[in-house]
Write an enzyme that holds these catalytic residues in place. Sequence first.
Site, mmCIF file in Angstrom:
data_model
loop_
_atom_site.group_PDB
_atom_site.id
_atom_site.type_symbol
_atom_site.label_atom_id
_atom_site.label_comp_id
_atom_site.label_asym_id
_atom_site.label_seq_id
_atom_site.Cartn_x
_atom_site.Cartn_y
_atom_site.Cartn_z
ATOM 1 C CD GLU A 1 -3.181 -0.708 2.432
ATOM 2 O OE1 GLU A 1 -4.094 -1.947 2.435
ATOM 3 O OE2 GLU A 1 -2.343 -0.195 3.983
ATOM 4 C CB CYS A 2 0.512 4.227 0.484
ATOM 5 S SG CYS A 2 1.250 5.726 -0.351
#
Length: 462
Positions: free
Chosen positions: A350-351
């Site tokens: 994530e990210c």
Amino acid sequence: MVIPRIVIAAPSSGAGKTTVAVGLMAALRRAGHVVAGFKVGPDYIDPGFHAVATGRPGRNLDPMLSGEERVEPLFAHGAEGADIAVVEGVMGLYDGALGTEGFSSTAHVAKLLKAPVVLVVDASAAGRSVGAVVQGFVAFDTEVRIVGVILNKVGSDRHETEVRAGIAPTGVPVLGVLRRDSRLTVPSRHLGLVPAAEQREQAEQAVEAAAELVHQGVDLEAFVTAARAAVSHPATPWDPTSALTSVEAPSAGPTGPGAGESVQARRPVVAVAGGPVFSFRYTETTELLAAAGADVVTFDPLTDTLPEATAALYLGGGFPELHAEALSANTKLREQVAAEVAAGLPVIAECAGLLYLCRELDGHPMTGVLPATGRMTSRLTLGYRTAIAATTTDFFHEGRRVRGHEFHRTAIDLDADVPPAWHLPTGTEGITRPQVHASYLHLHWTATPDVAARLVKAARKR
């Protein structure tokens, strides 16, 4: 819920909620209380300071990401073992998701918890007019119980007297008055405060200064009395094992009498990136992974290699763009991750994790798992997203709808056409491979607990 609880809110961002909330948590802990700290909304940074102040994990309460039906159970879970809970709000008291009339706002969460509210008001540029602000917030929604005010950034005794005179007709008691204090300046950057995990010593100093300010300026006894006046009502604490069994999730392995030792021997290692760069993850993520049967091992991508026997990898969020050179310098880990993924290592990123899996970030070599390059931009991408899985992977079936949150100033450029992770209203986002799911979207796995079980199931196959 029988635990004393109180919500710290403000008329707007920038009033000093974090300073006051962190200071209260630390001051209460100093006074012998066991304090549970919470943050309304998706923010990762403030809970890091809550953890420093309370000595317990910081947690989030977000009706948008978790579902409003889980707010009370998650609160009860996070408050277990504490004798008082302090909930820091987000933005202005009544500000929620755009176009929703306050859904996921501080007021929304306060009502779900049946918790009283203390309003922090920046009095630096006003006098008697503060009373009108307080009166307006009290009248705006009578289901929200504002039980006190803490005045922040008061300039002098004379200023304090004038502000108190303005508030007196409202009947709302002033629980504290805080003067300006330069020691409370916490380093900030393009996405807000610097996470406590990056500058632990500086974070501890800021928390200590906030605690001293609150100790001197707030009536802690009156504050605790207000928290104890919260309405008691039953709430079953959220439980990660129960959350997993309530969904159609893959089996976490054999259970029952006599199975404990063999289950433990077969618990796959799920490596979770941590350290200063990867500090953005919700506490419940690792709790769900452990409940799903994983041996969760945290490692620091700046200095470490993958933990021994790693069978799956979770890369959360953080600020890799500010540590790209140092991340790149850990060549052994970069090469190890690339080789393990090529050999079938299951990964959810994530990210920051997405950027780490790219070929490079701002010119610095990364792992090269994904055919993309990452770069810093001047554009802030921020907000809740409703997303639909665009590609079937080990973790999501195509067409699945989720709610997530984006928070970044970076962008990726694809080197080739790749299967995307999500369909968003603005287009596709993220990159997938059969055993890799990487995107900018942050999810709160309490709303999708089967994802933890699917990651563990994929790990067991290795």
